[in-house]
Design an enzyme around this catalytic site. Structure first.
Site, PDB file in Angstrom:
ATOM      1  N   HIS A  57       3.072  -6.874   4.617  1.00  0.00           N
ATOM      2  CA  HIS A  57       1.665  -6.519   4.848  1.00  0.00           C
ATOM      3  C   HIS A  57       1.291  -6.814   6.293  1.00  0.00           C
ATOM      4  O   HIS A  57       2.072  -7.387   7.056  1.00  0.00           O
ATOM      5  CB  HIS A  57       0.745  -7.327   3.922  1.00  0.00           C
ATOM      6  CG  HIS A  57       0.773  -6.884   2.496  1.00  0.00           C
ATOM      7  ND1 HIS A  57      -0.112  -5.978   1.973  1.00  0.00           N
ATOM      8  CD2 HIS A  57       1.608  -7.232   1.477  1.00  0.00           C
ATOM      9  CE1 HIS A  57       0.171  -5.774   0.691  1.00  0.00           C
ATOM     10  NE2 HIS A  57       1.210  -6.534   0.369  1.00  0.00           N
ATOM     11  N   HIS A  93       0.830  -1.196   0.000  1.00  0.00           N
ATOM     12  CA  HIS A  93       0.000   0.000   0.000  1.00  0.00           C
ATOM     13  C   HIS A  93       0.877   1.263   0.000  1.00  0.00           C
ATOM     14  O   HIS A  93       2.056   1.204  -0.362  1.00  0.00           O
ATOM     15  CB  HIS A  93      -1.004  -0.032   1.144  1.00  0.00           C
ATOM     16  CG  HIS A  93      -1.700  -1.356   1.254  1.00  0.00           C
ATOM     17  ND1 HIS A  93      -2.636  -1.796   0.334  1.00  0.00           N
ATOM     18  CD2 HIS A  93      -1.554  -2.382   2.144  1.00  0.00           C
ATOM     19  CE1 HIS A  93      -3.060  -3.015   0.656  1.00  0.00           C
ATOM     20  NE2 HIS A  93      -2.407  -3.401   1.748  1.00  0.00           N
ATOM     21  N   GLU A 139       2.117 -11.504   5.858  1.00  0.00           N
ATOM     22  CA  GLU A 139       1.087 -10.830   6.658  1.00  0.00           C
ATOM     23  C   GLU A 139       1.542 -10.938   8.109  1.00  0.00           C
ATOM     24  O   GLU A 139       1.429 -11.996   8.737  1.00  0.00           O
ATOM     25  CB  GLU A 139      -0.267 -11.507   6.459  1.00  0.00           C
ATOM     26  CG  GLU A 139      -0.809 -11.451   5.037  1.00  0.00           C
ATOM     27  CD  GLU A 139      -1.460 -10.108   4.695  1.00  0.00           C
ATOM     28  OE1 GLU A 139      -1.504  -9.219   5.564  1.00  0.00           O
ATOM     29  OE2 GLU A 139      -1.923  -9.968   3.544  1.00  0.00           O
ATOM     30  N   GLU A 180      -1.947   0.236   8.005  1.00  0.00           N
ATOM     31  CA  GLU A 180      -1.094  -0.809   7.459  1.00  0.00           C
ATOM     32  C   GLU A 180       0.038  -0.199   6.633  1.00  0.00           C
ATOM     33  O   GLU A 180       1.173  -0.667   6.664  1.00  0.00           O
ATOM     34  CB  GLU A 180      -1.920  -1.759   6.592  1.00  0.00           C
ATOM     35  CG  GLU A 180      -1.117  -2.902   5.993  1.00  0.00           C
ATOM     36  CD  GLU A 180      -1.938  -3.789   5.077  1.00  0.00           C
ATOM     37  OE1 GLU A 180      -1.377  -4.767   4.548  1.00  0.00           O
ATOM     38  OE2 GLU A 180      -3.146  -3.506   4.876  1.00  0.00           O
TER      39      GLU A 180
END
Length: 329
Positions: free
Chosen positions: A211, A119, A293, A156
């Protein structure tokens, strides 16, 4: 601390003016004495007045940086360590966004690693751009998303950029050449297809996307996403699936050891490994690549870890050890 500013300037130094003395008759003692008294009187009075010979002020010292800003007066990058725990952890000697040259020697000398901070902190301001559809081989999907956040608002995108910078430093210290897909140096993105292309163009020996998940409360732990065997359109992961699994397995083992976090209790059947064929960053990669993650931002216990600078350093350490193990470092 010492501070120079309004109300804090040092008092001006005063240099007395001395009017010239005219000695009419040097031999006359009374005249000499009178001249001396005039001289003294003018010298004492003349400091505050003048005819262009202004009173000299001490040169101000360099202004100290304001609290919360760096020496250049710039505010810290979003998401970069601000808590006291992280402040004591060295991240990058040149500052948040700086990239030092790779070490001359080290076990990873000659290796290229691409780190993809998931992101972008500015994505939410550019919804038109990030909602644009791109081809990921199997189908078309959004260029990028805003990502998730903790319930308290720690995003995030802030988390991924911080961990990526820490990871870069650790890998560079071992001699690796490291490239980030974005380093807080662009207003949005890049799109998922460009993220893959950056690793491909760099001919990376390993690529990793950072992430954090946004699952339901109670779902805890981390997991590593591996590329499925995809052969459709522009995507063909068949040459990299085996190497990507080897990379992912090493990251899982080292991540557990460095952070103490258990593999996810809601995906992966406790292995910490999940295979997916719907992620453009994996589908379009031609180099070994995985997603990590690092925890669930929507679970309060995981969030307490993810928002800790000390824990983020441990996460970066675990990932770096996994990459080094895969690369033979």
């Amino acid at each position: 601390m010492s501070y120079t500013g309004p109300g804090f300037d040092p008092p001006p130094s005063r240099r007395p003016r001395r009017a010239p003395l005219t000695v009419v008759v040097a031999a006359l003692v009374p005249g000499a004495l009178l001249g001396w008294f005039v001289y003294a009187a003018v010298g004492d009075h003349g400091g505050g007045h003048g005819d262009g010979a202004a009173t000299l002020r001490a040169a101000p010292s360099a202004t100290a940086p304001s609290p919360g800003r760096d020496a250049a007066g710039a505010a810290p990058s979003p998401g970069y360590p601000t808590d006291s725990a992280s402040a004591s952890v060295p991240v990058d000697g040149k500052g948040p966004g700086a990239s030092s040259a790779p070490a001359a020697t080290g076990p990873l000398k000659g290796k290229v690693v691409v780190i993809d901070p998931g992101h972008n902190p500015g994505n939410f301001r550019h919804t038109v751009q990030i909602n644009r559809q791109v081809d990921i081989g199997t189908h078309r999907k959004e260029c990028d998303t805003t990502g998730t956040s903790t319930n308290s608002g720690y995003t995030e995108a802030q988390f991924t950029l911080d961990v990526a910078r820490r990871l870069r430093t650790l890998l560079q210290r071992q001699g690796a050449t490291v490239k980030l897909t974005q380093d807080g140096d662009r207003p949005w993105g890049p799109c998922v297809d460009e993220r893959a292309r950056i690793g491909n163009t760099a001919h990376a020996d390993a690529a990793i996307s950072i992430h954090a998940d946004g699952s339901a409360a109670g779902n805890r732990g981390f997991h590593v996403i591996l590329p499925a065997s995809v052969h459709a359109g522009a995507a063909d992961t068949r040459p990299i699936t085996a190497a990507s699994r080897a990379l992912g397995e090493r990251v899982v083992g080292r991540f557990v050891r460095a952070t103490g976090m258990a593999p996810a209790n809601y995906v992966g059947d406790g292995t910490g490994l999940v295979t997916r064929g719907d992620l453009g960053g994996l589908n379009l990669s031609t180099v070994p690549k995985v997603f990590v993650e690092c925890g669930n931002m929507r679970d309060s216990k995981d969030a307490a870890l993810l928002t800790s600078g000390t824990w983020r350093q441990k996460a970066a350490q675990g990932i770096s050890e996994g990459i080094a193990g895969f690369l033979g470092g």
